[in-house]
Design a protein around this motif. Structure first.
Motif, PDB file in Angstrom:
ATOM      1  N   ILE A 162       0.847  -1.217   0.000  1.00 53.25           N
ATOM      2  CA  ILE A 162       0.000   0.000   0.000  1.00 53.25           C
ATOM      3  C   ILE A 162       0.869   1.249   0.000  1.00 53.25           C
ATOM      4  O   ILE A 162       0.534   2.259  -0.627  1.00 53.25           O
ATOM      5  CB  ILE A 162      -0.989  -0.009   1.179  1.00 53.25           C
ATOM      6  N   THR A 174       2.131   1.758  -3.593  1.00 56.01           N
ATOM      7  CA  THR A 174       1.029   2.205  -4.453  1.00 56.01           C
ATOM      8  C   THR A 174       0.666   3.645  -4.159  1.00 56.01           C
ATOM      9  O   THR A 174       0.409   4.427  -5.078  1.00 56.01           O
ATOM     10  CB  THR A 174      -0.201   1.315  -4.228  1.00 56.01           C
ATOM     11  N   ILE A 177       2.848   6.200  -5.891  1.00 61.53           N
ATOM     12  CA  ILE A 177       2.584   6.426  -7.317  1.00 61.53           C
ATOM     13  C   ILE A 177       1.250   7.128  -7.510  1.00 61.53           C
ATOM     14  O   ILE A 177       1.144   8.117  -8.238  1.00 61.53           O
ATOM     15  CB  ILE A 177       2.597   5.086  -8.071  1.00 61.53           C
ATOM     16  N   VAL A 178       0.216   6.605  -6.824  1.00 60.39           N
ATOM     17  CA  VAL A 178      -1.140   7.112  -7.046  1.00 60.39           C
ATOM     18  C   VAL A 178      -1.274   8.552  -6.559  1.00 60.39           C
ATOM     19  O   VAL A 178      -2.035   9.330  -7.135  1.00 60.39           O
ATOM     20  CB  VAL A 178      -2.143   6.159  -6.355  1.00 60.39           C
TER      21      VAL A 178
END
Lengths: 140, 122
Positions: free
Chosen positions: A8, A11, A14-15
């Protein structure tokens, strides 16, 4: 219980950038297409909330060293200044001006003072949302 | 050209709808949380991505409007859908939800026990 949060966290890193750049896109596109300061501010603060979820509040505070209460003040001041500026030129309160400029790289653009007002809205929305979430999240 | 574009759009949207129907059937038919999470995170992500690609092709080929926001949405779903499924099933495992009784392999259980022992919980 403390567990391994690698997936998580990676991620979220990046997100975060996808959401943040989309927030800026929505904010800049607000004059001609759906969007604007409010939605852009909410999106930007949701990107920061994603970082808060993946890491913790202290880490995010060191990465983004912004005092959100001051941000609310700056936003309100910017909006008020944009609205009050025409009074000094003899125009009614809240008169907006626009003109066409030729910027390097971008070309011919129309710059409008409503943009400054929208920036104020953006900063206030980010500040209010993050203040609410940080105040609730820190409550022990 | 228009016929080819229409065929492509109809293909993508029908594949997407098919995958979403499969997801719904899987959510009803599967016995426990982990198999359901498997169905929901995989095929629903693929289905929504196919529908978005169909929408993108429609606006690009028929209306002549290139919309990169839809492509960004496809990328976003591709990244976040499986990670969401992972986080949800992992947190429900740690919260103590038992897998289906026919499960033969459970690698996460001993690992969780080891972590609990290291951190002195229980």
């Amino acid at each position: 219980m403390k567990t391994n949060d690698m997936i998580i966290q990676f991620t979220a890193k990046i997100v975060f950038f996808i959401i943040f750049f989309f927030a800026i896109h929505i904010f800049l596109a607000g004059h001609y297409t759906p969007g604007g300061g409010f939605v852009g501010g909410l999106l930007a603060s949701s990107a920061i909330v994603l970082l808060v979820l993946a890491f913790d509040i202290k880490t995010v505070r060191t990465v983004i060293p912004v005092n959100y209460t001051t941000l609310i003040g700056i936003g309100l001041l910017l909006a008020l200044a944009t609205a009050a500026f025409p009074m000094f030129k003899g125009d009614p309160f809240f008169t907006h001006y626009f003109d066409y400029f030729t910027l390097p790289l971008i070309g011919k653009t129309s710059l409008h003072t409503a943009m400054l007002f929208d920036t104020g809205v953006f900063l206030v929305v980010v500040g209010v949302t993050m203040t609410i979430i940080q105040t609730i999240g820190e409550d022990e | 050209m228009t016929i080819l574009a229409n065929i492509l759009i109809v293909f993508f949207i029908s594949v997407g709808v098919l995958f979403i129907v499969v997801t719904a059937i899987g959510l009803i038919r599967f016995p426990d949380l982990y198999t359901r999470a498997h169905a929901a995170s995989k095929s629903a992500t693929l289905g929504v991505m196919c529908i978005l690609i169909g929408v993108f092709l429609y606006f690009w080929l028929i209306e002549g409007h290139f919309n990169p926001r839809i492509l960004l949405g496809v990328l976003f779903l591709f990244i976040t859908g499986p990670v969401g499924g992972h986080i949800m099933s992992r947190s429900s495992y740690i919260a103590g939800i038992k897998p289906w009784k026919g499960t033969v392999k459970d690698d996460l259980g001993p690992e969780i026990e080891r972590m609990k022992k290291e951190q002195g919980i229980k």
